[in-house]
Design a protein around this motif. Structure first.
Motif, short mmCIF file in Angstrom:
data_model
loop_
_atom_site.label_atom_id
_atom_site.label_comp_id
_atom_site.label_asym_id
_atom_site.label_seq_id
_atom_site.Cartn_x
_atom_site.Cartn_y
_atom_site.Cartn_z
N VAL A 116 8.83 1.30 -14.91
CA VAL A 116 7.33 1.22 -15.48
C VAL A 116 7.43 0.32 -16.73
O VAL A 116 8.18 0.83 -17.61
N ASN A 117 6.64 -0.75 -16.49
CA ASN A 117 6.92 -1.77 -17.59
C ASN A 117 5.59 -1.37 -18.52
O ASN A 117 4.70 -1.91 -18.72
N GLY B 121 11.42 -0.12 -3.87
CA GLY B 121 11.23 -0.04 -5.28
C GLY B 121 9.59 0.28 -5.44
O GLY B 121 8.93 -0.50 -4.84
N ARG B 122 9.45 0.37 -6.81
CA ARG B 122 8.27 0.78 -7.11
C ARG B 122 8.22 0.15 -8.79
O ARG B 122 8.69 0.72 -9.39
N ILE B 123 7.27 -0.74 -8.85
CA ILE B 123 6.99 -1.42 -10.24
C ILE B 123 5.60 -1.01 -10.64
O ILE B 123 4.55 -1.61 -9.90
N PRO C 235 7.50 -7.75 1.21
CA PRO C 235 8.62 -7.89 2.43
C PRO C 235 9.73 -7.22 2.27
O PRO C 235 10.47 -6.83 3.00
N SER C 236 10.13 -6.83 0.98
CA SER C 236 11.38 -6.23 0.57
C SER C 236 11.19 -4.74 0.44
O SER C 236 12.16 -4.04 -0.05
N GLY C 237 10.02 -4.20 0.72
CA GLY C 237 9.84 -2.95 0.68
C GLY C 237 9.41 -2.44 -0.80
O GLY C 237 9.62 -1.21 -1.03
N ILE C 238 9.11 -3.27 -1.57
CA ILE C 238 8.63 -2.94 -3.07
C ILE C 238 7.25 -3.24 -3.31
O ILE C 238 6.63 -4.05 -2.83
N THR C 239 6.53 -2.04 -3.83
CA THR C 239 5.24 -2.26 -4.26
C THR C 239 5.07 -2.39 -5.91
O THR C 239 6.03 -2.26 -6.78
N VAL C 240 4.10 -3.28 -6.12
CA VAL C 240 3.92 -3.62 -7.58
C VAL C 240 2.51 -3.52 -7.92
O VAL C 240 1.42 -4.17 -7.14
N ASN C 241 2.21 -2.61 -8.70
CA ASN C 241 0.68 -2.41 -9.29
C ASN C 241 0.81 -2.26 -10.71
O ASN C 241 1.59 -2.30 -11.41
N CYS C 242 -0.63 -2.29 -11.12
CA CYS C 242 -0.73 -2.10 -12.85
C CYS C 242 -2.04 -1.16 -12.87
O CYS C 242 -2.87 -0.92 -12.28
N VAL C 243 -1.72 -0.63 -14.00
CA VAL C 243 -2.94 0.37 -14.47
C VAL C 243 -3.76 -0.44 -15.66
O VAL C 243 -2.85 -1.00 -16.56
N CYS C 244 -4.91 -0.34 -15.85
CA CYS C 244 -5.64 -1.07 -16.70
C CYS C 244 -6.46 0.21 -17.72
O CYS C 244 -7.58 0.34 -17.24
N PRO C 245 -5.97 0.98 -18.41
CA PRO C 245 -6.49 1.92 -19.25
C PRO C 245 -7.42 1.41 -20.51
O PRO C 245 -7.37 0.33 -20.89
N GLY C 246 -8.60 2.16 -20.78
CA GLY C 246 -9.39 1.70 -21.61
C GLY C 246 -8.89 1.94 -22.90
O GLY C 246 -7.64 2.58 -22.90
N VAL C 247 -9.45 2.74 -23.84
CA VAL C 247 -8.86 3.00 -25.36
C VAL C 247 -8.14 4.48 -24.97
O VAL C 247 -8.79 5.44 -24.23
N TRP D 80 11.23 -10.42 -17.80
CA TRP D 80 12.57 -9.97 -17.99
C TRP D 80 13.19 -8.77 -17.38
O TRP D 80 14.22 -8.66 -16.76
N THR D 81 12.37 -7.75 -17.48
CA THR D 81 12.60 -6.24 -17.04
C THR D 81 12.72 -6.47 -15.34
O THR D 81 13.58 -5.96 -14.83
N SER D 82 11.54 -7.03 -15.02
CA SER D 82 11.62 -7.03 -13.32
C SER D 82 12.63 -7.90 -12.91
O SER D 82 13.40 -7.45 -12.02
N GLN D 83 13.08 -8.90 -13.31
CA GLN D 83 14.14 -9.80 -12.85
C GLN D 83 15.31 -8.88 -12.93
O GLN D 83 16.23 -9.20 -12.19
N ALA D 84 15.61 -7.96 -13.97
CA ALA D 84 16.89 -7.37 -14.08
C ALA D 84 16.85 -6.29 -12.93
O ALA D 84 18.12 -6.07 -12.54
N VAL D 85 15.75 -5.74 -12.47
CA VAL D 85 15.76 -4.70 -11.57
C VAL D 85 15.54 -5.23 -10.46
O VAL D 85 16.20 -4.47 -9.17
N LEU D 86 15.12 -6.12 -10.05
CA LEU D 86 14.63 -6.59 -8.72
C LEU D 86 15.72 -6.83 -7.73
O LEU D 86 15.57 -6.51 -6.45
N PRO D 87 16.88 -7.31 -8.21
CA PRO D 87 18.12 -7.55 -7.16
C PRO D 87 18.44 -6.53 -6.44
O PRO D 87 18.84 -6.14 -5.36
N SER D 88 18.53 -5.32 -7.36
CA SER D 88 19.14 -4.02 -6.46
C SER D 88 18.10 -3.47 -5.80
O SER D 88 18.32 -2.78 -4.66
N MET D 89 16.85 -3.40 -6.19
CA MET D 89 15.60 -2.88 -5.40
C MET D 89 15.61 -3.64 -4.16
O MET D 89 15.33 -3.16 -2.99
#
Ligand SMILES: NC(=O)c1ccc[n+]([C@@H]2O[C@H](COP(=O)([O-])OP(=O)(O)OC[C@H]3O[C@@H](n4cnc5c(N)ncnc54)[C@H](O)[C@@H]3O)[C@@H](O)[C@H]2O)c1
Length: 278
Positions: free
Chosen positions: A110-111, A159-161, A200-212, A144-153
Motif C-alpha cells: 500500500v503506497n 501481488g496486490r499494489i 500477466p504476472s498475477g499482480i493487480t495495481v489499483n489506486c484510491v482517490c479520496p476527497g478531503v 522506488w517502493t514498487s521496484q523493490a517489491v515487484l521482483p518477489s511478487m
C-alpha cells in the motif's frame, strides 16, 4: 514551516469500526503500508491486520511508529514497524530488503506515503523545489517502493499494489496546489500502466482517490486555506454531507488488496461522497 512541525505527539486512535470485521481475507498475507504511523495509513494497517494480515508499517518518524505500534497493541493488533523515508530511494531499498528478509516477501503493498508538504496553494508561489519535493514524495516513492517489491511478487506470481491518488489528481483540489494535483494525476496514470505491465504476472495495481479526509495534517490546511463560510458551503455541496473518514479509505484499500478484487486492476476508485458530481 517544516512539514514535520505540523504534527503533534498525539497517539493515533484505533476505532471500533476498524476492528469490527467479520472476515479474515488476509490470513496468509504479508502487507506493507508506507507512511503508516498516523492518519489513513495507520487506519489501513489496522484494518488489514484485523483481517488477518501480517502488517508492516513504515514511516520516517520513529516516535510516531512506536506510538502507533502501542495503540494497535492495546487493541490486540500487532503491527511490525520499520523506519523508512519514502522520499529517499536508498532508505526504501534497504528498508524493504530488511522487511522481505524477515517476512519472506510482501504480498500487499500500500503506497500510502504522500502529501502536499504544506507547499503553497497558488501556482505562482510554488518554487521548483516545492515541485521537486512533492513529486518525489508522491510519485518517485511509488516507483522506488514498487521496484523493490515487484521482483518477489513476479517470482511468486501474486501481488496486490494499492496506490494513493486523490480527488486532487482527478478533478482538482480545494486546499492543495497544482504540484500536488499533478503528482496524484501521475499516480493514477502510473497505476494504469503498471496494471497493464504486471497483470500477466498475477499482480493487480489499483489506486484510491479520496476527497478531503480530516487527518491532523488536512485539518490544519483546511482551516488555513478555506474560510468558515467556504467550508460550510463545500460540505453542503457533497451529496453525502460529510467528509471521507479514514475508515472509508481503509475499507476501500482492503477491498482492492483482497482476493474479492482479484479481477479488478488499473482502476482509480473515487471516494468523495459524490462531491465530484456537484
Ligand atoms: N488527508 C486527505 O485529505 C487526503 C486526501 C486524498 C489523498 N490523500 C493521500 O492519502 C495519503 C495519506 O494521507 P494522510 O493525510 O493520512 O497523511 P499524513 O500527512 O497524515 O501522514 C501520514 C504519515 O506519513 C508520514 N510521512 C510523511 N512523509 C514521509 C516520508 N517522506 N517518509 C515516510 N513517512 C512519511 C508521516 O510521518 C505520517 O506519520 C497520502 O498519499 C495523501 O496524499 C490524503
Amino acid at each position: 514551516m517544516s512539514d514535520a512541525s505540523i504534527y503533534s505527539e498525539a497517539t493515533p486512535e484505533v476505532s471500533e469500526q476498524l476492528l469490527a470485521v467479520a472476515c479474515r481475507r488476509f490470513s496468509s498475507r504479508t502487507a506493507l503500508v508506507t507512511g503508516a504511523a498516523r492518519g489513513i495509513g495507520f487506519a489501513t494497517a489496522v484494518r488489514l491486520a484485523a483481517e488477518g494480515a501480517q502488517v508492516w508499517i513504515a514511516d520516517r518518524d520513529n516516535d510516531a511508529l512506536e506510538r502507533a505500534y502501542a495503540a494497535a497493541r492495546a487493541h490486540g493488533i500487532t503491527l511490525h514497524h520499520a523506519i523508512m523515508d519514502s522520499a529517499c530511494a536508498d532508505s526504501i531499498r534497504s528498508g524493504i530488503a530488511d522487511i522481505q528478509a524477515k517476512a519472506g516477501g510482501v504480498d500487499v503493498l500500500v503506497n500510502n506515503a504522500g502529501g502536499s508538504l504544506h507547499t503553497p496553494f497558488p501556482l505562482m508561489e510554488e518554487s521548483g523545489r516545492d515541485w521537486e519535493r512533492v513529486m518525489t514524495l508522491n510519485v518517485m516513492s511509488v516507483v522506488w517502493t514498487s521496484q523493490a517489491v515487484l521482483p518477489s511478487m513476479m517470482q511468486r506470481r501474486y501481488g496486490r499494489i494499492v496506490n494513493f491518488g486523490s480527488k486532487a489528481g482527478r478533478f482538482s483540489s480545494l486546499i492543495a496546489g497544482a504540484n500536488y494535483a499533478a503528482s496524484k494525476g501521475a499516480v493514477a496514470a502510473m497505476t494504469r500502466q503498471m496494471a497493464t505491465e504486471f497483470g500477466p504476472s498475477g499482480i493487480t495495481v489499483n489506486c484510491v482517490c479520496p476527497g478531503v479526509v480530516m487527518t491532523e495534517r488536512t485539518q490544519r490546511l483546511w482551516a488555513e486555506r478555506r474560510t468558515e463560510e467556504e467550508r460550510a458551503k463545500i460540505l453542503s455541496d457533497i451529496p453525502l454531507r460529510r467528509y471521507c473518514s479514514v475508515e472509508d479509505v481503509a475499507a476501500a484499500v482492503s477491498f482492492l488488496a483482497s482476493d474479492d478484487a482479484s479481477f479488478i486492476t488499473g482502476v482509480a476508485l473515487d471516494l468523495n461522497g459524490g462531491q465530484a458530481m456537484a
